[in-house]
Design a protein around this motif. Sequence first.
Motif, PDB file in Angstrom:
ATOM      1  N   GLU A  60      -8.756   6.489  -3.618  1.00 35.16           N
ATOM      2  CA  GLU A  60      -8.959   7.259  -4.863  1.00 35.16           C
ATOM      3  C   GLU A  60      -7.729   8.135  -5.063  1.00 35.16           C
ATOM      4  OE1 GLU A  60     -11.741   7.766  -6.978  1.00 35.16           O
ATOM      5  OE2 GLU A  60     -13.423   6.833  -5.915  1.00 35.16           O
ATOM      6  N   THR A  61      -6.836   7.712  -5.965  1.00 29.97           N
ATOM      7  CA  THR A  61      -5.680   8.576  -6.259  1.00 29.97           C
ATOM      8  C   THR A  61      -6.156   9.771  -7.075  1.00 29.97           C
ATOM      9  OG1 THR A  61      -5.200   7.343  -8.265  1.00 29.97           O
ATOM     10  CG2 THR A  61      -4.007   6.679  -6.268  1.00 29.97           C
ATOM     11  N   HIS A  62      -5.333  10.814  -7.109  1.00 33.23           N
ATOM     12  CA  HIS A  62      -5.746  12.026  -7.821  1.00 33.23           C
ATOM     13  C   HIS A  62      -5.283  11.991  -9.265  1.00 33.23           C
ATOM     14  CE1 HIS A  62      -5.593  16.525  -8.614  1.00 33.23           C
ATOM     15  NE2 HIS A  62      -6.854  16.165  -8.569  1.00 33.23           N
ATOM     16  N   MET A  63      -6.225  12.148 -10.186  1.00 33.29           N
ATOM     17  CA  MET A  63      -5.969  11.886 -11.612  1.00 33.29           C
ATOM     18  C   MET A  63      -4.925  12.803 -12.247  1.00 33.29           C
ATOM     19  SD  MET A  63      -9.014  13.674 -13.704  1.00 33.29           S
ATOM     20  CE  MET A  63      -9.307  15.419 -13.535  1.00 33.29           C
ATOM     21  N   LEU A  64      -4.672  13.973 -11.636  1.00 30.68           N
ATOM     22  CA  LEU A  64      -3.708  14.891 -12.260  1.00 30.68           C
ATOM     23  C   LEU A  64      -2.270  14.612 -11.826  1.00 30.68           C
ATOM     24  CD1 LEU A  64      -5.743  18.244 -12.156  1.00 30.68           C
ATOM     25  CD2 LEU A  64      -5.523  16.601 -14.021  1.00 30.68           C
ATOM     26  N   LYS A  65      -2.091  13.682 -10.866  1.00 27.48           N
ATOM     27  CA  LYS A  65      -0.729  13.301 -10.472  1.00 27.48           C
ATOM     28  C   LYS A  65      -0.203  12.265 -11.466  1.00 27.48           C
ATOM     29  CE  LYS A  65      -1.150  15.906  -6.847  1.00 27.48           C
ATOM     30  NZ  LYS A  65      -2.422  16.536  -7.243  1.00 27.48           N
ATOM     31  N   SER A  66       1.137  12.136 -11.538  1.00 24.52           N
ATOM     32  CA  SER A  66       1.714  11.210 -12.515  1.00 24.52           C
ATOM     33  C   SER A  66       1.316   9.774 -12.180  1.00 24.52           C
ATOM     34  CB  SER A  66       3.230  11.350 -12.540  1.00 24.52           C
ATOM     35  OG  SER A  66       3.772  10.806 -11.356  1.00 24.52           O
ATOM     36  N   TYR A  67       1.304   8.941 -13.213  1.00 22.27           N
ATOM     37  CA  TYR A  67       0.913   7.538 -13.012  1.00 22.27           C
ATOM     38  C   TYR A  67       1.835   6.866 -12.004  1.00 22.27           C
ATOM     39  CZ  TYR A  67      -1.011   2.977 -14.095  1.00 22.27           C
ATOM     40  OH  TYR A  67      -1.624   1.758 -14.002  1.00 22.27           O
ATOM     41  N   ASP A  68       3.122   7.166 -12.149  1.00 20.44           N
ATOM     42  CA  ASP A  68       4.128   6.619 -11.237  1.00 20.44           C
ATOM     43  C   ASP A  68       3.803   6.942  -9.768  1.00 20.44           C
ATOM     44  OD1 ASP A  68       7.018   5.738 -10.760  1.00 20.44           O
ATOM     45  OD2 ASP A  68       7.004   7.753  -9.940  1.00 20.44           O
ATOM     46  N   GLN A  69       3.537   8.199  -9.492  1.00 19.95           N
ATOM     47  CA  GLN A  69       3.201   8.612  -8.119  1.00 19.95           C
ATOM     48  C   GLN A  69       1.935   7.909  -7.631  1.00 19.95           C
ATOM     49  OE1 GLN A  69       2.883  12.963  -8.849  1.00 19.95           O
ATOM     50  NE2 GLN A  69       3.890  13.173  -6.861  1.00 19.95           N
ATOM     51  N   ARG A  70       0.966   7.812  -8.526  1.00 22.30           N
ATOM     52  CA  ARG A  70      -0.330   7.225  -8.131  1.00 22.30           C
ATOM     53  C   ARG A  70      -0.187   5.744  -7.801  1.00 22.30           C
ATOM     54  NH1 ARG A  70      -2.826   9.152 -13.402  1.00 22.30           N
ATOM     55  NH2 ARG A  70      -3.856   7.133 -13.247  1.00 22.30           N
ATOM     56  N   VAL A  71       0.569   5.023  -8.651  1.00 20.27           N
ATOM     57  CA  VAL A  71       0.748   3.587  -8.400  1.00 20.27           C
ATOM     58  C   VAL A  71       1.520   3.381  -7.090  1.00 20.27           C
ATOM     59  CG1 VAL A  71       1.862   1.470  -9.249  1.00 20.27           C
ATOM     60  CG2 VAL A  71       0.555   2.917 -10.823  1.00 20.27           C
ATOM     61  N   ARG A  72       2.559   4.188  -6.880  1.00 23.15           N
ATOM     62  CA  ARG A  72       3.350   4.051  -5.649  1.00 23.15           C
ATOM     63  C   ARG A  72       2.503   4.329  -4.400  1.00 23.15           C
ATOM     64  NH1 ARG A  72       8.796   3.573  -6.847  1.00 23.15           N
ATOM     65  NH2 ARG A  72       9.216   4.196  -8.990  1.00 23.15           N
ATOM     66  N   SER A  73       1.631   5.329  -4.471  1.00 22.65           N
ATOM     67  CA  SER A  73       0.817   5.636  -3.289  1.00 22.65           C
ATOM     68  C   SER A  73      -0.223   4.541  -3.048  1.00 22.65           C
ATOM     69  CB  SER A  73       0.155   7.014  -3.406  1.00 22.65           C
ATOM     70  OG  SER A  73      -0.850   7.002  -4.390  1.00 22.65           O
ATOM     71  N   THR A  74      -0.720   3.932  -4.118  1.00 22.52           N
ATOM     72  CA  THR A  74      -1.679   2.825  -3.972  1.00 22.52           C
ATOM     73  C   THR A  74      -0.984   1.635  -3.320  1.00 22.52           C
ATOM     74  OG1 THR A  74      -2.820   3.585  -5.964  1.00 22.52           O
ATOM     75  CG2 THR A  74      -3.331   1.353  -5.228  1.00 22.52           C
ATOM     76  N   TYR A  75       0.238   1.380  -3.760  1.00 20.70           N
ATOM     77  CA  TYR A  75       1.061   0.305  -3.176  1.00 20.70           C
ATOM     78  C   TYR A  75       1.269   0.571  -1.676  1.00 20.70           C
ATOM     79  CZ  TYR A  75       5.158  -2.824  -2.763  1.00 20.70           C
ATOM     80  OH  TYR A  75       6.040  -3.810  -2.382  1.00 20.70           O
ATOM     81  N   ALA A  76       1.652   1.813  -1.350  1.00 23.45           N
ATOM     82  CA  ALA A  76       1.915   2.172   0.058  1.00 23.45           C
ATOM     83  C   ALA A  76       0.663   1.985   0.909  1.00 23.45           C
ATOM     84  CB  ALA A  76       2.407   3.620   0.142  1.00 23.45           C
ATOM     85  N   LEU A  77      -0.486   2.372   0.371  1.00 18.81           N
ATOM     86  CA  LEU A  77      -1.720   2.251   1.152  1.00 18.81           C
ATOM     87  C   LEU A  77      -2.083   0.780   1.364  1.00 18.81           C
ATOM     88  CD1 LEU A  77      -4.010   3.630   2.635  1.00 18.81           C
ATOM     89  CD2 LEU A  77      -5.167   4.010   0.449  1.00 18.81           C
ATOM     90  N   MET A  78      -1.841  -0.049   0.369  1.00 19.53           N
ATOM     91  CA  MET A  78      -2.122  -1.484   0.555  1.00 19.53           C
ATOM     92  C   MET A  78      -1.209  -2.063   1.642  1.00 19.53           C
ATOM     93  SD  MET A  78      -3.310  -3.011  -3.127  1.00 19.53           S
ATOM     94  CE  MET A  78      -1.863  -2.603  -4.081  1.00 19.53           C
ATOM     95  N   GLN A  79       0.030  -1.606   1.705  1.00 23.64           N
ATOM     96  CA  GLN A  79       0.914  -2.024   2.804  1.00 23.64           C
ATOM     97  C   GLN A  79       0.328  -1.612   4.150  1.00 23.64           C
ATOM     98  OE1 GLN A  79       4.595  -0.066   1.553  1.00 23.64           O
ATOM     99  NE2 GLN A  79       5.557  -2.090   1.419  1.00 23.64           N
ATOM    100  N   CYS A  80      -0.220  -0.396   4.210  1.00 28.09           N
ATOM    101  CA  CYS A  80      -0.819   0.082   5.474  1.00 28.09           C
ATOM    102  C   CYS A  80      -1.988  -0.806   5.898  1.00 28.09           C
ATOM    103  CB  CYS A  80      -1.296   1.526   5.346  1.00 28.09           C
ATOM    104  SG  CYS A  80       0.028   2.701   5.054  1.00 28.09           S
ATOM    105  N   PHE A  81      -2.832  -1.205   4.932  1.00 29.87           N
ATOM    106  CA  PHE A  81      -3.948  -2.110   5.253  1.00 29.87           C
ATOM    107  C   PHE A  81      -3.417  -3.430   5.807  1.00 29.87           C
ATOM    108  CE2 PHE A  81      -6.295   0.421   1.935  1.00 29.87           C
ATOM    109  CZ  PHE A  81      -7.258   0.922   2.788  1.00 29.87           C
ATOM    110  N   ILE A  82      -2.385  -3.969   5.144  1.00 33.59           N
ATOM    111  CA  ILE A  82      -1.808  -5.254   5.565  1.00 33.59           C
ATOM    112  C   ILE A  82      -1.241  -5.124   6.984  1.00 33.59           C
ATOM    113  CG2 ILE A  82       0.117  -6.863   5.154  1.00 33.59           C
ATOM    114  CD1 ILE A  82      -0.286  -6.220   2.095  1.00 33.59           C
ATOM    115  N   GLU A  83      -0.486  -4.073   7.226  1.00 35.26           N
ATOM    116  CA  GLU A  83       0.206  -3.944   8.513  1.00 35.26           C
ATOM    117  C   GLU A  83      -0.780  -3.700   9.659  1.00 35.26           C
ATOM    118  OE1 GLU A  83       3.189  -1.134   7.184  1.00 35.26           O
ATOM    119  OE2 GLU A  83       3.924  -2.697   5.815  1.00 35.26           O
TER     120      GLU A  83
END
Length: 355
Positions: free
Chosen positions: A241-264
């Motif tokens: 659950e990304t935080h809605m008040l952060k910029s879209y860019d930051q939120r998408v990047r953190s979602t991407y990073a977390l998916m990498q963590c799941f994969i690794e």
Amino acid sequence: MDEQSPVVKMQAMGMSDAGFPLHLIIVSADKDFNFESLHKKNKRIILINNGIHPGEPDGIDASMLLVRDIAINKYKLPANVVLAIIPVYNIGGCLNRSANYRIDQNGPTEKGFRGNSQNLDLNRDFIKCDSKEAKAFEEIFQLTDPDVFVDNHVSDGADYQHVMTLLTSQHNKLGGDMGEYLNKEFEPALYSSMKQKGYDLVPYVNAFGDTPENGWSEYWDSPRYSSGYSTLWQTFAFVPETHMLKSYDQRVRSTYALMQCFIEFTSTNSEKMKQLRDKAKQSVKTQTDFPISWQLDRSQFKEITYKGYEAGRKPSDVSGLPRLYYDHNKPFEKQVKIYNYYAAKTLSSRKDGGK
Ligand SMILES: [Zn+2]
């Protein structure tokens, strides 16, 4: 990407209430897209769901970036992991767009609507199955039999410094050695690998009706939610659950990073995760008593570092009455308690005695 990359395949999978088919994107390094064969080859499957709440589209974009980066060899998908991605789950809600939905959310400009074309909240429909989407999901879930399930969301509610929060399916409810592993190994590893990628994770901020600086209890995800449903099938399940008040860019990047963590994590711990799931699937076959309700155990908790903003009250511009606000000039860091143990309250017994 399906047309341009041999490791990506997109296929229609079931129907939505909106009259458009759902899709499944399969990313497989050895170009095998048959799940029966992938299971035989001892691949770990990660099923990723996006846009169940279409106003929360971070996962849709993050998944497209991830698949693109795998297709162009910018990110290497480990050979023992296969991704299965539902690009948009709530198609009807996604087509119903307005700049006025989720009005407090910091982008994108137009957002989809929470309800589907029957106005059902699909993230409450996994047991009752009033929607065609839920029936299609069951087929996708049975086909893929995922080791890990990830359902990408955006939060609303309190304000704090964290970009990404993580709702891990409640570990006592998953139960047994899998629950223990989720709580003691898998989740802590995600916290440390996300920290290395520059994100301080906290558990999903479950502090409704109150401000979060005194801690909160872990969210109890019943099977009507995607993650609660998934754990009924001995799958490790997470709701970022990304935080809605952060910029879209930051939120998408953190979602991407977390998916990498799941994969690794899944790639590194592939054998252990398979053993745990196989054992749990075996033991559920002879289990006779199943908990059907749970109670928070307030005597147990863990402590986490919470980075918040001081909360206060000021007169509302609209009503003149006091309203809650968070002061960005007063950030703080504090150890808070997370109550993350639940005890089984009511048991239901199998009539067939496990036969
Ligand atoms: Zn959501």
